[in-house]
Design a protein around this motif. Structure first.
Motif, short mmCIF file in Angstrom:
data_model
loop_
_atom_site.label_atom_id
_atom_site.label_comp_id
_atom_site.label_asym_id
_atom_site.label_seq_id
_atom_site.Cartn_x
_atom_site.Cartn_y
_atom_site.Cartn_z
N GLY A 101 0.96 6.55 -12.44
CA GLY A 101 0.44 5.28 -13.69
C GLY A 101 0.61 6.00 -14.90
N GLU A 102 0.46 7.38 -15.14
CA GLU A 102 0.42 7.73 -16.70
C GLU A 102 1.98 7.70 -17.07
N SER A 103 2.85 8.13 -16.22
CA SER A 103 4.20 8.24 -16.40
C SER A 103 4.76 6.90 -16.83
N LEU A 104 4.32 6.15 -15.99
CA LEU A 104 4.78 4.54 -15.99
C LEU A 104 4.20 3.81 -17.21
N PRO B 288 -4.91 0.87 -11.32
CA PRO B 288 -5.82 1.21 -10.71
C PRO B 288 -5.62 1.79 -9.07
N LYS B 289 -4.50 1.39 -8.72
CA LYS B 289 -4.18 1.62 -7.20
C LYS B 289 -3.28 2.63 -7.10
N ILE B 290 -2.68 3.21 -8.02
CA ILE B 290 -1.53 3.98 -7.84
C ILE B 290 -1.99 5.61 -8.37
N PRO B 291 -1.34 6.69 -7.91
CA PRO B 291 -1.67 7.85 -8.16
C PRO B 291 -1.43 8.11 -9.61
N GLY C 175 0.97 -1.28 -0.12
CA GLY C 175 0.02 0.21 0.06
C GLY C 175 0.77 1.27 -0.11
N GLU C 176 2.10 0.96 -0.26
CA GLU C 176 2.96 2.33 -0.47
C GLU C 176 3.22 2.79 -1.73
N THR C 177 1.81 3.08 -2.47
CA THR C 177 1.97 3.39 -3.90
C THR C 177 2.64 4.96 -4.11
N ASP C 178 2.83 5.64 -3.08
CA ASP C 178 3.40 7.02 -3.14
C ASP C 178 4.84 6.77 -3.25
N LYS C 179 5.45 5.71 -3.23
CA LYS C 179 6.91 5.36 -3.40
C LYS C 179 7.08 4.72 -4.54
N THR D 292 2.41 -6.33 -17.86
CA THR D 292 1.18 -7.00 -16.97
C THR D 292 1.05 -6.51 -15.77
N VAL D 293 2.32 -6.15 -15.25
CA VAL D 293 2.30 -5.48 -13.79
C VAL D 293 1.23 -4.25 -13.63
N PHE D 294 1.86 -3.44 -14.79
CA PHE D 294 1.19 -2.02 -15.01
C PHE D 294 -0.39 -2.06 -15.02
N THR D 295 -0.65 -3.07 -15.74
CA THR D 295 -2.13 -3.28 -15.91
C THR D 295 -2.80 -3.69 -14.50
#
Length: 160
Positions: A145-148, A138-141, A82-86, A131-134
């Motif tokens: 997400g757009e940058s990745l 939905p769980k990351i800022p 749950g540390e999506t900010d990192k 696969t990981v990005f997909t």
């Protein structure tokens, strides 16, 4: 006061062995660290050393791909915790490693070497990242997400 050299030499050796052992333990412990962990800087330094000691450009490309795989694992771990900010830090390092691997592959190819193995590794890397990005998008800022997404899309296009 007279210093006994026979007693100092073994002491110096023991201290040196202790330092080397402690360093090895620290490096080993850092392997599973993720952005935000105390040992993450050690992990990054170790990755830089791995690239530096790779002999050929082809070997350096393989190391960069290995590091990119590790960054994908870090992103997954951060998402699970749950540390999506990192995630942004690992995502930037993923992008950097992928770019380096692509550039080195192009250089190796232009020098007339066979790059089939590298291309195959690059393709596997691209699919795994997508696969990981997909799964995590939905769980990351949104901006991360757009940058990745853009990075992975660009990586995939450059492979074609």
């Amino acid at each position: 006061m007279k210093i006994n050299q026979q007693g100092i030499i073994p002491l110096v050796v023991i201290v040196a062995v202790g330092i080397v052992s402690a360093s090895g333990v620290t490096v080993a412990a850092s392997k599973s660290s993720i952005p935000g962990d105390a040992l993450y800087g050690v992990k990054q330094a170790t990755e830089n050393v791995r690239v530096a000691v790779a002999i050929s450009k082809k070997d350096k490309a393989k190391v960069h791909l290995d590091i990119a795989q590790e960054k994908i694992k870090e992103i997954e771990k951060l998402e699970e915790k749950g540390e999506t900010d990192k995630i942004a830090e690992a995502a930037q390092e993923l992008e950097d490693s992928q770019e380096e691997a692509l550039e080195l592959t192009e250089t190796v190819k232009s020098e007339g070497e066979n790059v089939d193995e590298l291309v195959e590794l690059l393709e596997v890397q691209s699919k795994r990242g997508q696969t990981v990005f997909t799964r995590i998008s939905p769980k990351i800022p949104i901006q991360i997400g757009e940058s990745l997404r853009k990075s992975l899309e660009q990586f995939r296009k450059e492979l074609e």
